[in-house]
Scaffold this active site. Structure first.
Site, PDB file in Angstrom:
ATOM      1  N   LYS A  83       1.676  -3.766   7.090  1.00  0.00           N
ATOM      2  CA  LYS A  83       1.840  -3.891   5.634  1.00  0.00           C
ATOM      3  C   LYS A  83       3.308  -3.679   5.249  1.00  0.00           C
ATOM      4  O   LYS A  83       3.805  -4.340   4.333  1.00  0.00           O
ATOM      5  CB  LYS A  83       0.954  -2.870   4.906  1.00  0.00           C
ATOM      6  CG  LYS A  83      -0.536  -3.142   4.980  1.00  0.00           C
ATOM      7  CD  LYS A  83      -0.962  -4.400   4.256  1.00  0.00           C
ATOM      8  CE  LYS A  83      -0.826  -4.322   2.756  1.00  0.00           C
ATOM      9  NZ  LYS A  83      -1.339  -5.569   2.107  1.00  0.00           N
ATOM     10  N   THR A 143       0.841  -1.199   0.000  1.00  0.00           N
ATOM     11  CA  THR A 143       0.000   0.000   0.000  1.00  0.00           C
ATOM     12  C   THR A 143       0.879   1.253   0.000  1.00  0.00           C
ATOM     13  O   THR A 143       2.026   1.210   0.481  1.00  0.00           O
ATOM     14  CB  THR A 143      -0.917   0.035   1.245  1.00  0.00           C
ATOM     15  OG1 THR A 143      -1.465   1.347   1.392  1.00  0.00           O
ATOM     16  CG2 THR A 143      -0.182  -0.294   2.532  1.00  0.00           C
ATOM     17  N   ASP A 144       0.337   2.365  -0.487  1.00  0.00           N
ATOM     18  CA  ASP A 144       1.097   3.634  -0.421  1.00  0.00           C
ATOM     19  C   ASP A 144       1.296   4.089   1.022  1.00  0.00           C
ATOM     20  O   ASP A 144       2.161   4.912   1.304  1.00  0.00           O
ATOM     21  CB  ASP A 144       0.405   4.736  -1.253  1.00  0.00           C
ATOM     22  CG  ASP A 144      -0.976   5.133  -0.755  1.00  0.00           C
ATOM     23  OD1 ASP A 144      -1.534   4.447   0.128  1.00  0.00           O
ATOM     24  OD2 ASP A 144      -1.522   6.144  -1.260  1.00  0.00           O
ATOM     25  N   GLU A 145       0.503   3.533   1.947  1.00  0.00           N
ATOM     26  CA  GLU A 145       0.585   4.000   3.339  1.00  0.00           C
ATOM     27  C   GLU A 145       1.892   3.599   4.012  1.00  0.00           C
ATOM     28  O   GLU A 145       2.237   4.117   5.068  1.00  0.00           O
ATOM     29  CB  GLU A 145      -0.632   3.500   4.136  1.00  0.00           C
ATOM     30  CG  GLU A 145      -1.912   3.993   3.504  1.00  0.00           C
ATOM     31  CD  GLU A 145      -3.172   3.772   4.333  1.00  0.00           C
ATOM     32  OE1 GLU A 145      -3.077   3.677   5.561  1.00  0.00           O
ATOM     33  OE2 GLU A 145      -4.246   3.700   3.725  1.00  0.00           O
ATOM     34  N   TYR A 148      -1.776  -0.625  11.052  1.00  0.00           N
ATOM     35  CA  TYR A 148      -2.070  -1.222   9.735  1.00  0.00           C
ATOM     36  C   TYR A 148      -0.882  -1.038   8.793  1.00  0.00           C
ATOM     37  O   TYR A 148      -0.350  -2.001   8.239  1.00  0.00           O
ATOM     38  CB  TYR A 148      -3.335  -0.585   9.128  1.00  0.00           C
ATOM     39  CG  TYR A 148      -3.467  -0.811   7.628  1.00  0.00           C
ATOM     40  CD1 TYR A 148      -3.655  -2.086   7.105  1.00  0.00           C
ATOM     41  CD2 TYR A 148      -3.383   0.265   6.726  1.00  0.00           C
ATOM     42  CE1 TYR A 148      -3.748  -2.293   5.721  1.00  0.00           C
ATOM     43  CE2 TYR A 148      -3.489   0.062   5.352  1.00  0.00           C
ATOM     44  CZ  TYR A 148      -3.662  -1.222   4.854  1.00  0.00           C
ATOM     45  OH  TYR A 148      -3.753  -1.420   3.495  1.00  0.00           O
TER      46      TYR A 148
HETATM   47  P1  NAD Z   1     -10.765  -5.983   2.250  1.00  0.00           P
HETATM   48  O1  NAD Z   1     -10.658  -5.738   3.717  1.00  0.00           O
HETATM   49  O2  NAD Z   1     -11.970  -5.522   1.520  1.00  0.00           O
HETATM   50  O3  NAD Z   1     -10.628  -7.561   1.965  1.00  0.00           O
HETATM   51  C1  NAD Z   1      -9.656  -8.350   2.578  1.00  0.00           C
HETATM   52  C2  NAD Z   1      -9.989  -9.814   2.280  1.00  0.00           C
HETATM   53  O4  NAD Z   1      -8.967 -10.628   2.872  1.00  0.00           O
HETATM   54  C3  NAD Z   1     -11.315 -10.267   2.886  1.00  0.00           C
HETATM   55  O5  NAD Z   1     -12.056 -11.006   1.934  1.00  0.00           O
HETATM   56  C4  NAD Z   1     -10.895 -11.156   4.051  1.00  0.00           C
HETATM   57  O6  NAD Z   1     -11.831 -12.186   4.342  1.00  0.00           O
HETATM   58  C5  NAD Z   1      -9.573 -11.718   3.543  1.00  0.00           C
HETATM   59  N1  NAD Z   1      -8.682 -12.142   4.639  1.00  0.00           N
HETATM   60  C6  NAD Z   1      -8.338 -11.431   5.748  1.00  0.00           C
HETATM   61  N2  NAD Z   1      -7.503 -12.152   6.520  1.00  0.00           N
HETATM   62  C7  NAD Z   1      -7.309 -13.343   5.872  1.00  0.00           C
HETATM   63  C8  NAD Z   1      -6.527 -14.485   6.164  1.00  0.00           C
HETATM   64  N3  NAD Z   1      -5.796 -14.571   7.286  1.00  0.00           N
HETATM   65  N4  NAD Z   1      -6.536 -15.507   5.289  1.00  0.00           N
HETATM   66  C9  NAD Z   1      -7.283 -15.456   4.142  1.00  0.00           C
HETATM   67  N5  NAD Z   1      -8.045 -14.393   3.833  1.00  0.00           N
HETATM   68  C10 NAD Z   1      -8.054 -13.333   4.682  1.00  0.00           C
HETATM   69  O7  NAD Z   1      -9.433  -5.380   1.597  1.00  0.00           O
HETATM   70  P2  NAD Z   1      -9.212  -4.625   0.218  1.00  0.00           P
HETATM   71  O8  NAD Z   1      -9.546  -3.205   0.394  1.00  0.00           O
HETATM   72  O9  NAD Z   1      -9.801  -5.412  -0.863  1.00  0.00           O
HETATM   73  O10 NAD Z   1      -7.607  -4.698   0.127  1.00  0.00           O
HETATM   74  C11 NAD Z   1      -6.972  -5.790  -0.497  1.00  0.00           C
HETATM   75  C12 NAD Z   1      -5.461  -5.606  -0.410  1.00  0.00           C
HETATM   76  O11 NAD Z   1      -5.067  -4.388  -1.035  1.00  0.00           O
HETATM   77  C13 NAD Z   1      -4.934  -5.526   1.021  1.00  0.00           C
HETATM   78  O12 NAD Z   1      -3.693  -6.198   1.059  1.00  0.00           O
HETATM   79  C14 NAD Z   1      -4.742  -4.036   1.250  1.00  0.00           C
HETATM   80  O13 NAD Z   1      -3.737  -3.783   2.216  1.00  0.00           O
HETATM   81  C15 NAD Z   1      -4.324  -3.593  -0.140  1.00  0.00           C
HETATM   82  N6  NAD Z   1      -4.641  -2.196  -0.456  1.00  0.00           N
HETATM   83  C16 NAD Z   1      -5.933  -1.739  -0.365  1.00  0.00           C
HETATM   84  C17 NAD Z   1      -6.216  -0.419  -0.709  1.00  0.00           C
HETATM   85  C18 NAD Z   1      -7.633   0.098  -0.643  1.00  0.00           C
HETATM   86  O14 NAD Z   1      -7.835   1.302  -0.839  1.00  0.00           O
HETATM   87  N7  NAD Z   1      -8.639  -0.733  -0.415  1.00  0.00           N
HETATM   88  C19 NAD Z   1      -5.189   0.430  -1.120  1.00  0.00           C
HETATM   89  C20 NAD Z   1      -3.874  -0.061  -1.196  1.00  0.00           C
HETATM   90  C21 NAD Z   1      -3.622  -1.382  -0.869  1.00  0.00           C
HETATM   91  P1  TYD Z   2     -10.138   5.254   4.931  1.00  0.00           P
HETATM   92  O1  TYD Z   2     -11.180   4.901   3.931  1.00  0.00           O
HETATM   93  O2  TYD Z   2     -10.210   4.610   6.281  1.00  0.00           O
HETATM   94  O3  TYD Z   2      -8.722   4.960   4.239  1.00  0.00           O
HETATM   95  P2  TYD Z   2      -7.228   5.303   4.785  1.00  0.00           P
HETATM   96  O4  TYD Z   2      -7.285   5.857   6.139  1.00  0.00           O
HETATM   97  O5  TYD Z   2      -6.582   3.946   4.756  1.00  0.00           O
HETATM   98  O6  TYD Z   2      -6.662   6.267   3.790  1.00  0.00           O
HETATM   99  O7  TYD Z   2     -10.133   6.822   5.147  1.00  0.00           O
HETATM  100  C1  TYD Z   2      -9.906   7.739   4.079  1.00  0.00           C
HETATM  101  C2  TYD Z   2      -9.840   9.147   4.668  1.00  0.00           C
HETATM  102  O8  TYD Z   2     -11.118   9.461   5.225  1.00  0.00           O
HETATM  103  C3  TYD Z   2      -8.850   9.263   5.814  1.00  0.00           C
HETATM  104  O9  TYD Z   2      -8.202  10.528   5.758  1.00  0.00           O
HETATM  105  C4  TYD Z   2      -9.712   9.180   7.052  1.00  0.00           C
HETATM  106  C5  TYD Z   2     -11.017   9.811   6.608  1.00  0.00           C
HETATM  107  N1  TYD Z   2     -12.223   9.293   7.309  1.00  0.00           N
HETATM  108  C6  TYD Z   2     -13.103  10.169   7.958  1.00  0.00           C
HETATM  109  O10 TYD Z   2     -12.904  11.396   7.965  1.00  0.00           O
HETATM  110  N2  TYD Z   2     -14.186   9.643   8.604  1.00  0.00           N
HETATM  111  C7  TYD Z   2     -14.441   8.302   8.630  1.00  0.00           C
HETATM  112  O11 TYD Z   2     -15.453   7.875   9.256  1.00  0.00           O
HETATM  113  C8  TYD Z   2     -13.539   7.406   7.943  1.00  0.00           C
HETATM  114  C9  TYD Z   2     -13.780   5.928   7.937  1.00  0.00           C
HETATM  115  C10 TYD Z   2     -12.442   7.955   7.278  1.00  0.00           C
END
Ligand code: NAD
Ligand code: TYD
Length: 344
Positions: free
Chosen positions: A160, A132-134, A156
């Protein structure tokens, strides 16, 4: 440029395929590659949802395995019959990691380690590690490049970063065919409604307050989930093993602007926005330099101004999908009550 890898006839393991990006990726992949198959390994935590995959559940090219990526025996067995991996399984919500980091360390670090170990024993052609970019931490100006130091600030992002650096160590030490990518904030359909955009959209649809942290001035670079799926596809075909790739849309927006736009699309009043105490350690801004993946031929196709409207309309059109979670899931309710109660 790497010679294009062939996808034809390959079996792909997607970990975390029942989550937001995973389910979008599975739909994308099965539609695009008609002779490729997918095995989805997912534990079905609170965030995993088989409703996201109803359209493919009877597809003979799709198989679901319920299981934990920390289970070495199961992972070894699955690795015997696949050609490549897209590793998405993770605990993903920053706010939950602030309440309790245990599962984050287990899945995001230890679970990734189990997959890399299994990869050492099996004949895997490619492994996309989705970081992730985080992991870079926050910066007020400029853009992170792939070789910048990592300074994660939340449990988190620290977990990561652990997985990300293990991936790097395993590709350098053992020569494993791993590619690491660091996408920015994704948005789109099937995102669990604890995350910012689906939470604010569904709260607005229910005429409930939108809890905006701090002053609402934090900035995220919003990437449409299908663009991220295409970027992962590009890396599978053309990425260099052992390399890291940023994936972003260069679409930086403050949270207050996102919140106001959601309300505008739905024709709801701005008075629904409720400023609440800030998230602890809240990163101000994430921003990526993505020239490296652009050089492989990928560019984002969707601008946020269009993609946000479409996404908001998707949640409006499919209330059954999110109401089942918000109204019936104990996991959702107990987290929402515990976490947001403190912010009143
Ligand atoms: P999500 O939380 O929607 O889904 C995560 C999935 O992983 C779920 O289906 C969950 O059941 C499964 N899971 C969790 N623990 C598990 C385990 N121990 N074994 C098997 N399955 C397991 O997440 P997402 O938003 O789809 O993110 C997917 C990936 O992309 C993650 O690695 C996240 O860090 C990365 N990512 C997400 C974002 C974003 O904006 N959503 C951005 C950058 C990177
Ligand atoms: P989020 O979707 O949790 O992603 P991330 O923190 O991983 O970037 O949040 C996106 C942005 O929105 C972040 O700056 C936090 C803010 N936020 C709120 O202001 N209120 C909320 O209830 C949530 C869930 C996020």
């Amino acid at each position: 440029m790497v010679e294009e890898r062939t996808i034809s006839g390959k079996i792909l393991l997607v970990t975390g395929g029942a989550g937001f990006i995973g389910s979008n990726f599975i739909h994308y992949w099965l539609n695009k590659y008609s002779d490729s198959r997918i095995v989805n390994l997912d534990k079905l935590t609170y965030a995993g949802n088989l409703d996201n995959l109803k359209e493919v559940e009877d597809n003979p090219r799709y198989e679901f395995v319920r299981g934990d990526i920390c289970d070495r025996e199961l992972v070894d067995e699955v690795f015997q019959r696949i050609d490549g991996v897209v590793h998405l399984a993770a605990e993903t919500h920053v706010d939950r990691s602030i309440l309790d980091a245990g599962e984050f360390v287990k899945t995001d670090v230890l679970g990734s380690f189990v997959l890399f170990e299994a990869c050492r024993q099996a004949e895997i052609e490619f492994f996309i590690h989705v970081s992730t970019d985080e992991v870079y931490g926050s910066r007020e100006e400029g853009f992170f490049q792939e070789d910048d130091p990592l300074n994660p600030t939340s449990p988190y992002s620290a977990s990561k970063a652990g997985g990300d650096r293990l991936a790097y160590a395993y590709t350098k030490t053992y020569g494993l065919p791993i590619i690491i990518c660091r996408p920015s904030n994704n948005y789109g359909s099937y995102q669990y409604p604890e995350k910012f955009i689906p939470l604010f959209t569904t709260n607005a649809l229910e005429d409930k307050p939108l809890p905006l942290y701090g002053k609402g001035l934090n900035v995220r670079d919003w990437l449409f989930v299908e663009d991220n799926c295409r970027a992962i596809d590009t890396l599978i075909r053309r990425g260099h093993f052992g390399d890291v790739y940023n994936i972003g849309a260069n679409d930086e927006v403050t949270n207050i602007v996102v919140a106001e736009r959601i309300l505008e699309v739905l024709g709801k009043p701005k008075s629904l926005i409720k400023y609440v105490p800030d998230r602890q350690g809240h990163d101000l801004r994430y921003a990526l330099d993505c020239r490296k993946i652009h050089d492989l031929g990928w560019k984002p196709a969707k601008r946020f101004e269009n993609g946000l409207g479409e996404t908001v309309r998707w949640y409006e059109e499919y209330p059954d999908w999110w109401k089942k979670i918000k109204e019936k899931s104990k996991e959702f309710k107990s987290f929402y009550e515990t976490y947001y109660q403190k912010r009143k």
